[in-house]
Design a protein around this motif. Structure first.
Motif, PDB file in Angstrom:
ATOM      1  N   GLU A   1       0.828  -1.203   0.000  1.00 43.19           N
ATOM      2  CA  GLU A   1       0.000   0.000   0.000  1.00 43.19           C
ATOM      3  C   GLU A   1       0.863   1.255   0.000  1.00 43.19           C
ATOM      4  O   GLU A   1       0.599   2.195  -0.750  1.00 43.19           O
ATOM      5  N   PHE A   2       1.902   1.273   0.823  1.00 45.75           N
ATOM      6  CA  PHE A   2       2.794   2.434   0.880  1.00 45.75           C
ATOM      7  C   PHE A   2       3.403   2.700  -0.491  1.00 45.75           C
ATOM      8  O   PHE A   2       3.420   3.835  -0.963  1.00 45.75           O
ATOM      9  N   HIS A   3       3.880   1.651  -1.134  1.00 45.91           N
ATOM     10  CA  HIS A   3       4.527   1.833  -2.433  1.00 45.91           C
ATOM     11  C   HIS A   3       3.521   2.066  -3.559  1.00 45.91           C
ATOM     12  O   HIS A   3       3.924   2.419  -4.669  1.00 45.91           O
ATOM     13  N   THR A   4       2.241   1.919  -3.289  1.00 47.46           N
ATOM     14  CA  THR A   4       1.196   2.291  -4.242  1.00 47.46           C
ATOM     15  C   THR A   4       0.792   3.743  -4.042  1.00 47.46           C
ATOM     16  O   THR A   4       0.720   4.507  -4.999  1.00 47.46           O
TER      17      THR A   4
ATOM     18  N   GLY B   1      13.342   9.311   2.796  1.00 46.02           N
ATOM     19  CA  GLY B   1      14.297   8.398   3.424  1.00 46.02           C
ATOM     20  C   GLY B   1      13.857   6.942   3.323  1.00 46.02           C
ATOM     21  O   GLY B   1      14.671   6.049   3.058  1.00 46.02           O
ATOM     22  N   ILE B   2      12.565   6.700   3.519  1.00 45.60           N
ATOM     23  CA  ILE B   2      12.034   5.335   3.443  1.00 45.60           C
ATOM     24  C   ILE B   2      12.162   4.796   2.022  1.00 45.60           C
ATOM     25  O   ILE B   2      12.500   3.629   1.819  1.00 45.60           O
ATOM     26  N   LEU B   3      11.909   5.638   1.034  1.00 46.03           N
ATOM     27  CA  LEU B   3      12.025   5.197  -0.357  1.00 46.03           C
ATOM     28  C   LEU B   3      13.444   4.736  -0.694  1.00 46.03           C
ATOM     29  O   LEU B   3      13.635   3.913  -1.574  1.00 46.03           O
ATOM     30  N   GLY B   4      14.413   5.260   0.026  1.00 45.58           N
ATOM     31  CA  GLY B   4      15.800   4.892  -0.220  1.00 45.58           C
ATOM     32  C   GLY B   4      16.259   3.671   0.567  1.00 45.58           C
ATOM     33  O   GLY B   4      17.425   3.297   0.498  1.00 45.58           O
ATOM     34  N   LYS B   5      15.344   3.040   1.310  1.00 43.25           N
ATOM     35  CA  LYS B   5      15.722   1.891   2.139  1.00 43.25           C
ATOM     36  C   LYS B   5      15.163   0.592   1.589  1.00 43.25           C
ATOM     37  O   LYS B   5      14.137   0.574   0.924  1.00 43.25           O
ATOM     38  N   ARG B   6      15.869  -0.466   1.944  1.00 44.71           N
ATOM     39  CA  ARG B   6      15.332  -1.801   1.690  1.00 44.71           C
ATOM     40  C   ARG B   6      14.393  -2.146   2.843  1.00 44.71           C
ATOM     41  O   ARG B   6      14.499  -1.600   3.924  1.00 44.71           O
ATOM     42  N   ARG B   7      13.502  -3.051   2.595  1.00 39.52           N
ATOM     43  CA  ARG B   7      12.532  -3.459   3.621  1.00 39.52           C
ATOM     44  C   ARG B   7      13.236  -3.910   4.904  1.00 39.52           C
ATOM     45  O   ARG B   7      12.776  -3.621   6.008  1.00 39.52           O
TER      46      ARG B   7
ATOM     47  N   ARG C   1      10.907  12.246   5.594  1.00 40.91           N
ATOM     48  CA  ARG C   1      10.882  10.871   6.129  1.00 40.91           C
ATOM     49  C   ARG C   1      10.480   9.889   5.027  1.00 40.91           C
ATOM     50  O   ARG C   1      11.057   8.813   4.915  1.00 40.91           O
ATOM     51  N   VAL C   2       9.468  10.265   4.235  1.00 36.64           N
ATOM     52  CA  VAL C   2       9.034   9.409   3.119  1.00 36.64           C
ATOM     53  C   VAL C   2      10.197   9.208   2.157  1.00 36.64           C
ATOM     54  O   VAL C   2      10.476   8.083   1.723  1.00 36.64           O
TER      55      VAL C   2
ATOM     56  N   SER D   1      11.638   8.787  -5.951  1.00 33.91           N
ATOM     57  CA  SER D   1      12.507   9.508  -5.014  1.00 33.91           C
ATOM     58  C   SER D   1      12.969  10.833  -5.625  1.00 33.91           C
ATOM     59  O   SER D   1      12.978  11.862  -4.957  1.00 33.91           O
ATOM     60  N   ARG D   2      13.336  10.777  -6.880  1.00 29.97           N
ATOM     61  CA  ARG D   2      13.822  11.986  -7.558  1.00 29.97           C
ATOM     62  C   ARG D   2      12.719  13.041  -7.660  1.00 29.97           C
ATOM     63  O   ARG D   2      12.951  14.220  -7.424  1.00 29.97           O
ATOM     64  N   GLU D   3      11.508  12.608  -8.069  1.00 33.48           N
ATOM     65  CA  GLU D   3      10.390  13.549  -8.171  1.00 33.48           C
ATOM     66  C   GLU D   3      10.073  14.182  -6.822  1.00 33.48           C
ATOM     67  O   GLU D   3       9.854  15.389  -6.734  1.00 33.48           O
ATOM     68  N   LEU D   4      10.066  13.355  -5.778  1.00 29.56           N
ATOM     69  CA  LEU D   4       9.762  13.869  -4.443  1.00 29.56           C
ATOM     70  C   LEU D   4      10.848  14.829  -3.975  1.00 29.56           C
ATOM     71  O   LEU D   4      10.547  15.899  -3.446  1.00 29.56           O
ATOM     72  N   GLN D   5      12.116  14.487  -4.187  1.00 29.02           N
ATOM     73  CA  GLN D   5      13.214  15.368  -3.781  1.00 29.02           C
ATOM     74  C   GLN D   5      13.112  16.704  -4.506  1.00 29.02           C
ATOM     75  O   GLN D   5      13.243  17.765  -3.892  1.00 29.02           O
ATOM     76  N   GLU D   6      12.866  16.660  -5.803  1.00 23.78           N
ATOM     77  CA  GLU D   6      12.739  17.904  -6.564  1.00 23.78           C
ATOM     78  C   GLU D   6      11.551  18.720  -6.080  1.00 23.78           C
ATOM     79  O   GLU D   6      11.638  19.942  -5.958  1.00 23.78           O
ATOM     80  N   TRP D   7      10.428  18.055  -5.790  1.00 21.32           N
ATOM     81  CA  TRP D   7       9.245  18.753  -5.289  1.00 21.32           C
ATOM     82  C   TRP D   7       9.543  19.408  -3.933  1.00 21.32           C
ATOM     83  O   TRP D   7       9.207  20.567  -3.716  1.00 21.32           O
ATOM     84  N   LEU D   8      10.175  18.675  -3.027  1.00 25.72           N
ATOM     85  CA  LEU D   8      10.486  19.231  -1.698  1.00 25.72           C
ATOM     86  C   LEU D   8      11.429  20.425  -1.827  1.00 25.72           C
ATOM     87  O   LEU D   8      11.286  21.409  -1.102  1.00 25.72           O
TER      88      LEU D   8
END
Length: 112
Positions: free
Chosen positions: A14-17, A56-62, A53-54, A23-30
């Motif tokens: 659900e999170f990844h949906t 950071g999570i996108l850059g992590k493995r489960r 925080r989001v 990550s790039r789009e979010l970083q640019e938006w922030l």
């Protein structure tokens, strides 16, 4: 029990949906959102804390997620669920509403 074992497949999926920005789009938006006329945040501090925080999570493995990360994932899913139709079909809305969702990695105009 390891934190990675506490994360259900349902939450992970659900999170990844709901976080439909890369990550790039979010970083640019922030970076854009936090840039002001007189000040600009350092890139790794730009944007709202939840959005960072989001990112950071996108850059992590489960297997690398912490209990705090799981809480953030749950919160983001709840926010998007409360503000969106379950189908997540692209939806136009007010600018503030869209930008608020984009701050946490969800672009309501982007197809799921």
């Amino acid at each position: 029990m390891a934190v990675s074992e506490q994360i259900s497949d349902a939450l992970w999926d659900e999170f990844h949906t709901v976080v439909n920005m890369t990550s790039r789009e979010l970083q640019e938006w922030l970076n854009v959102e936090s840039a002001g006329e007189e000040t600009e945040e350092v890139p790794d501090r730009s944007g709202k804390p939840l959005g960072r925080r989001v990112l950071g999570i996108l850059g992590k493995r489960r297997t690398d997620l912490t209990e705090d990360d799981v809480g953030v994932m749950q919160r983001v899913c709840e926010i998007v669920r409360s503000q969106r139709d379950p189908s997540l079909d692209p939806t136009a809305g007010g600018t503030d509403w869209r930008h608020g969702l984009m701050d946490i990695g969800h672009d309501p105009l982007k197809p799921a």
